[in-house]
Design an enzyme around this catalytic site. Sequence first.
Site, PDB file in Angstrom:
ATOM      1  N   GLU A 272     -33.279 -46.309  58.213  1.00  0.00           N
ATOM      2  CA  GLU A 272     -33.892 -45.718  56.876  1.00  0.00           C
ATOM      3  C   GLU A 272     -34.638 -46.968  56.171  1.00  0.00           C
ATOM      4  O   GLU A 272     -34.032 -47.949  56.045  1.00  0.00           O
ATOM      5  CB  GLU A 272     -32.855 -45.294  55.965  1.00  0.00           C
ATOM      6  CG  GLU A 272     -33.139 -44.824  54.432  1.00  0.00           C
ATOM      7  CD  GLU A 272     -31.822 -44.806  53.636  1.00  0.00           C
ATOM      8  OE1 GLU A 272     -32.054 -45.346  52.589  1.00  0.00           O
ATOM      9  OE2 GLU A 272     -30.949 -44.105  53.965  1.00  0.00           O
ATOM     10  N   CYS A 309     -32.598 -46.565  47.741  1.00  0.00           N
ATOM     11  CA  CYS A 309     -33.775 -46.054  48.280  1.00  0.00           C
ATOM     12  C   CYS A 309     -34.192 -44.748  47.485  1.00  0.00           C
ATOM     13  O   CYS A 309     -35.167 -44.127  48.000  1.00  0.00           O
ATOM     14  CB  CYS A 309     -33.081 -45.765  49.649  1.00  0.00           C
ATOM     15  SG  CYS A 309     -31.494 -44.950  49.486  1.00  0.00           S
TER      16      CYS A 309
END
Length: 516
Positions: A272, A309
Amino acid sequence: MSKQLSVAAEIRGAILIGAEDATTRDTFRAVDPASGAVLEPAFSAAGPEQVEAACAQADAAFPSFSESSPEVRAGFLETVAQAVGNLGDSLIERAMAETGLPRGRLEGERARTIGQLRLFARVVRTGDWVQATIDPAQPKRTPLPRPDLRRRHVALGPVAVIDASNVPLAFSVVGGDTASALAAGCPVIVKGHPAYPGTGELVARAVRAAVATSSLHAGVFSYLPGPSNVLGTALVADARIKAVGFTGSRGGGLALMRMAVGRPEPIPVYAEMSTVNPVLLLPGALRAPSAALATGFAQSLTMGPGQFCTTPGLLIGIAGSDLDAFAQAAAAAIRESAPHAMLTTDIPTRFERGVAEIAARPGVTMTARGETAGSGGAPAALLRTDGARFLADASLTEEMFGPAAILVAAADLDEVKRVIAALPGHLTATLHLDRADEHIAAGLIPTLSRKAGRILANGWPTGLEVAPAMVHGGPFPATLDGRSTSVGPLAIERFLRPVCYQDLPDALLPKPLRPD
């Protein structure tokens, strides 16, 4: 059921290889990002010798752990959850010192960490992850008989998890990557993040205690702290590692990917990476009073502070008085926002550099900055540009990793569509709309579905529910593999592979595939 255990909340500065502690002469220390104070104790930095030992232990643990019963594995995950909870205030206080994050945030993270461990225990017990499939033999079928075919999913093998910097509990030592890999039956070796080694060691000792209490092979879990990126690449290069979980920068993820695909046996890297999570402000939503919308944006942008994020780093709307009113209200909210310590001592410097570089781009203006930063903090930033400039400058899509966002004022709806079409992959995309905007949104959602793993309406992307329907992934560069998620039960599939058994006698079949 989980077993009762007690966990000694002690930090020794050691490397945890299976059941053993190891030390090295190469040491490092944590730093309080809020004060700059160096924290005790010194921590041993793992090197090639410790990587070799941990991988050997994990490889030895794999046969028994991968074939352990669902009840054994589920009980183990519940015992890990209990052990993490039993660390009590010792864990929270150490994490506060190493990250600068407030108690409430870290207590919430601990609850989520425990919750997702228990979620995966339930997933393991259901057995759905096995995906047992049986095609019975058809001996009389013509022109050829069909054999008996039975399929199940099995664990890939030992997994390396590279700790995240921005979520020190829920995405780290025993976060989602570790929990889902253990649920799949994969031993895990964690490369600890150097910014919070004390926090990492406390959690790692809790996992080790759960391994012992559950009577599992000690090699099911190891923890290797260290400040060097070489440690992570050494793990990925080891032939016994069969998959990698990573949360971090695009550069870091791509480096690990190149290492993984360059091995004699390539392996998957579930990374990620960078995302700015576009937010579309549709005309009907902008016609409403701006204060609530702007406040919600500012709160989401500065949460963390801006190091999630899912931080909303890009706003897109149609130029006009309504967008201007929102921009003014958002700027006021940003100016009132107080800076908070960022997670490591170098992040504020990199954040300020990134903001300055974007602000210096042609056609970009600085609309607002937050209050002057204190030690370890950084003021929030709101920048603005127009749709044509945004489309002409790919650098404006890059993540600044902190509380900063760009507002793009598009000339019209067609330009909004072109802006969306030009976006790279993201974890999330958000629509702010009212009923009158639904026909516009209907035309945008197909493109947004190609650009993001989660699409929201009238909310903000920060805050991530751990639930079966959740997707925390997205097209590149948000992740390396947009077909997967790192949050929710579906995450277990990253660490499984299918095996088919043809015409095996019942006594030789794996238990999930036997007739009984």
